[in-house]
Design a protein around this motif. Structure first.
Motif, mmCIF file in Angstrom:
data_model
loop_
_atom_site.group_PDB
_atom_site.id
_atom_site.type_symbol
_atom_site.label_atom_id
_atom_site.label_comp_id
_atom_site.label_asym_id
_atom_site.label_seq_id
_atom_site.Cartn_x
_atom_site.Cartn_y
_atom_site.Cartn_z
ATOM 1 N N TRP A 381 21.893 18.502 3.373
ATOM 2 C CA TRP A 381 20.512 18.253 3.766
ATOM 3 C C TRP A 381 20.222 16.772 3.963
ATOM 4 O O TRP A 381 19.584 16.379 4.957
ATOM 5 C CB TRP A 381 19.578 18.848 2.718
ATOM 6 C CG TRP A 381 18.120 18.555 2.927
ATOM 7 C CD1 TRP A 381 17.273 17.956 2.053
ATOM 8 C CD2 TRP A 381 17.329 18.876 4.082
ATOM 9 N NE1 TRP A 381 15.998 17.866 2.580
ATOM 10 C CE2 TRP A 381 16.006 18.423 3.835
ATOM 11 C CE3 TRP A 381 17.607 19.473 5.305
ATOM 12 C CZ2 TRP A 381 14.970 18.570 4.749
ATOM 13 C CZ3 TRP A 381 16.577 19.617 6.226
ATOM 14 C CH2 TRP A 381 15.280 19.175 5.945
ATOM 15 N N HIS A 382 20.710 15.912 3.086
ATOM 16 C CA HIS A 382 20.420 14.481 3.216
ATOM 17 C C HIS A 382 21.006 13.922 4.506
ATOM 18 O O HIS A 382 20.433 13.021 5.131
ATOM 19 C CB HIS A 382 20.950 13.701 1.997
ATOM 20 C CG HIS A 382 22.455 13.628 1.916
ATOM 21 N ND1 HIS A 382 23.184 12.643 2.546
ATOM 22 C CD2 HIS A 382 23.365 14.435 1.292
ATOM 23 C CE1 HIS A 382 24.468 12.825 2.319
ATOM 24 N NE2 HIS A 382 24.613 13.903 1.550
ATOM 25 N N GLN A 383 22.131 14.456 4.920
ATOM 26 C CA GLN A 383 22.763 13.996 6.158
ATOM 27 C C GLN A 383 21.965 14.461 7.375
ATOM 28 O O GLN A 383 21.807 13.719 8.352
ATOM 29 C CB GLN A 383 24.199 14.533 6.230
ATOM 30 C CG GLN A 383 25.018 13.948 7.368
ATOM 31 C CD GLN A 383 26.474 14.407 7.307
ATOM 32 O OE1 GLN A 383 27.013 14.688 6.233
ATOM 33 N NE2 GLN A 383 27.107 14.495 8.467
ATOM 34 N N GLN A 386 18.972 12.233 7.771
ATOM 35 C CA GLN A 386 19.360 10.920 8.305
ATOM 36 C C GLN A 386 19.616 10.994 9.810
ATOM 37 O O GLN A 386 19.288 10.064 10.553
ATOM 38 C CB GLN A 386 20.613 10.417 7.593
ATOM 39 C CG GLN A 386 20.375 9.982 6.156
ATOM 40 C CD GLN A 386 21.673 9.588 5.450
ATOM 41 O OE1 GLN A 386 22.768 9.723 6.016
ATOM 42 N NE2 GLN A 386 21.556 9.108 4.212
#
Length: 497
Positions: A381-383, A386
């Protein structure tokens, strides 16, 4: 006297036939020149306009259409010249504050006032059609639905257009008018070509419409719509699945995972690392899932992502019923569907989701599409956040589910295979106009598509030009021939000199 008579006899201009031929020749040449000048004189084109508001479940959009005034019911193409997305949610979301539903339309309506010439305002028809969002509200609370429509109508009547009313479209109408739009814009109706099927996906419902040689409407009359357009008859299969738009399908999928009222779920349809606290009452606040709400559920639950395409697809399949079928063949939920035929255009949410995922190219093998979607869902999810900083988190979080749902709906629900899937074209616009039901709706209400082919001139343009040219040459020759008596006289005068 005899000398005068002799001079008249020798003067060819006193021959009646010669005079008549000469006069006709001169008149014909003058007429041809005049026609040519008038034919090529530039004319100021006049236009007419129509406005349609698409009141969907998640938002409302306004479309302005334009067509040549002299060709209302003949060959004039209707084109979209402007669209405006209304700020805020769909009008069904204003059930508790109906006045705000009407107020939300003001900004786009003011744009319409600027776009449509002032002298055309009073004759420009204005329509509002509401789809699945209002269907669901009407099922749940018809009084609230009526209040929303009343507020919307009062707001629209304040503008200087010819308001034609606001109403809820049936699912069958939505599917059929979407099919008309796609085939009208592609000129398939006018030319009698093989038609394109229409696949429409909204927030609360989804529609499939196509012509099949194996379907005469007898096996499932409720799914049959007959059109006669431009002299051609079409027996259309169409069906709308309420609650199977992507937003309501997500609710049903989450409902499958919260049947026991857990405090935490690990959802394979959301990316690993995704974590949000959600309210049970909000999740089940829809007729599509309200009856399934667990009795002993807490107020909230934690929604965690796991990011697994295969497991996500298995959960999604549970919202479909593939077993019950009383007909010769079905799509899902016991609904009859004939064999798929011809190319298909997939629009609305189909396009927006698959475009985001870079999967609109259907020349890519179906197995490759699955692999790409699987890799996307497995991305942390964080990728994902970004990589897409400009996308709202709510929408960004749902693309894994939406993509998987679309693929499951098409292949498991509608029975597209690795052979027929490449016949789908994901489309946003056709020749500058948005694909959707609105254009077909307006064309139907304004009778812009003739039921029979328009009368054609007795001669094609090239034939007309050829005949005019031939007559001009013929008249010119007659004119020259009429002067033939002067030729010997002119030659004698030259000899004397």
């Amino acid at each position: 006297m005899s000398a005068q008579r002799e001079m008249k006899e020798k003067n060819p201009w006193h021959t009646p036939v010669t005079i008549i031929i000469t006069v006709i020749g001169v008149i014909a040449i003058v007429a041809l020149v005049t026609v040519g000048v008038l034919q090529n004189k530039p004319l100021l084109q006049k236009y007419k306009y129509g406005i349609v508001l698409d009141a969907g479940s998640s938002h409302t959009a306004l479309y302005i259409y334009e067509w040549p005034a002299e060709k209302d019911n003949n060959t004039g193409r209707v084109e979209q010249i402007h669209s405006c997305k209304v700020k805020g949610p769909g009008i069904s979301s204003y059930a508790s504050t109906p006045l705000k539903a009407g107020e939300s339309l003001r900004e786009c309506m003011q744009e319409a006032e600027q776009r449509v010439p002032r002298k055309r305002h009073h004759e420009t028809p204005l329509y509002l059609g509401a789809t699945a969002g209002m269907r669901l509200l009407n099922m749940e609370d018809s009084a609230a639905s009526n209040k929303v429509f009343q507020a919307v109508e009062e707001a629209l009547q304040k503008f200087p257009f010819a308001f034609q009313g606001a109403r809820i479209l049936s699912g069958q109408e939505e599917g059929a008018f979407g099919w008309v739009t796609v085939n009208y814009l592609d000129d398939r109706l006018k030319q009698g070509l093989e038609t394109t099927g229409a696949l429409d996906l909204g927030g609360a419902s989804t529609q499939i419409s196509f012509v099949s040689d194996n379907y005469d409407g007898s096996e499932s009359p409720d799914n049959s719509v007959t059109f006669r357009l431009y002299g051609n008859g079409y027996n259309l299969y169409t069906h709308s699945f309420l609650c199977y738009g992507k937003d309501q399908a997500l609710r049903m999928t989450l409902a499958q995972q919260t049947l026991s009222g857990p405090r935490t779920i690990q959802d394979p349809c959301f990316h690993a690392g995704y974590n949000e606290t959600k309210n049970y009452s909000v999740l089940y606040d829809s007729p599509c899932v309200s009856k399934r709400k667990p009795q002993s559920a807490p107020a909230t639950f934690i929604h965690e992502g796991k990011g697994n395409f295969q497991q996500c697809q298995e959960i999604i399949k549970r919202v479909f019923n593939f077993t019950d079928c009383k007909f010769s063949q079905c799509s899902f939920n016991g609904v009859f569907q004939p064999l798929l035929q011809g190319p298909f255009g997939a629009f609305s949410a189909y396009y927006f989701v698959m475009n985001f995922l870079n999967l609109t190219d259907t020349s890519i093998p179906l197995e490759t599409v699955r692999d790409k979607l699987s890799r996307y869902c497995a991305t942390p999810w964080h990728q994902v956040v970004q990589q897409h900083p400009g996308v709202k988190v709510k929408y960004l979080a749902e693309y894994c589910f939406s993509g998987t749902y679309i693929l499951t709906l098409l292949t498991e629900g509608y029975n597209f295979t690795s052979w027929s899937y490449p016949k789908i074209k994901f489309i946003k616009k056709i020749k500058g106009s948005d694909a959707g039901w609105t254009l077909g709706y307006m064309l139907n209400l304004t009778n812009m598509i003739p039921a029979e082919a328009p009368d054609s001139p007795p001669l094609p343009y090239t034939g007309y030009v050829s005949i005019v040219t031939l007559l001009a040459v013929l008249l010119f020759i007659l004119f020259i021939v009429s002067l033939r008596p002067l030729w010997p006289r002119c030659s004698k005068q030259l000899q004397i000199i």
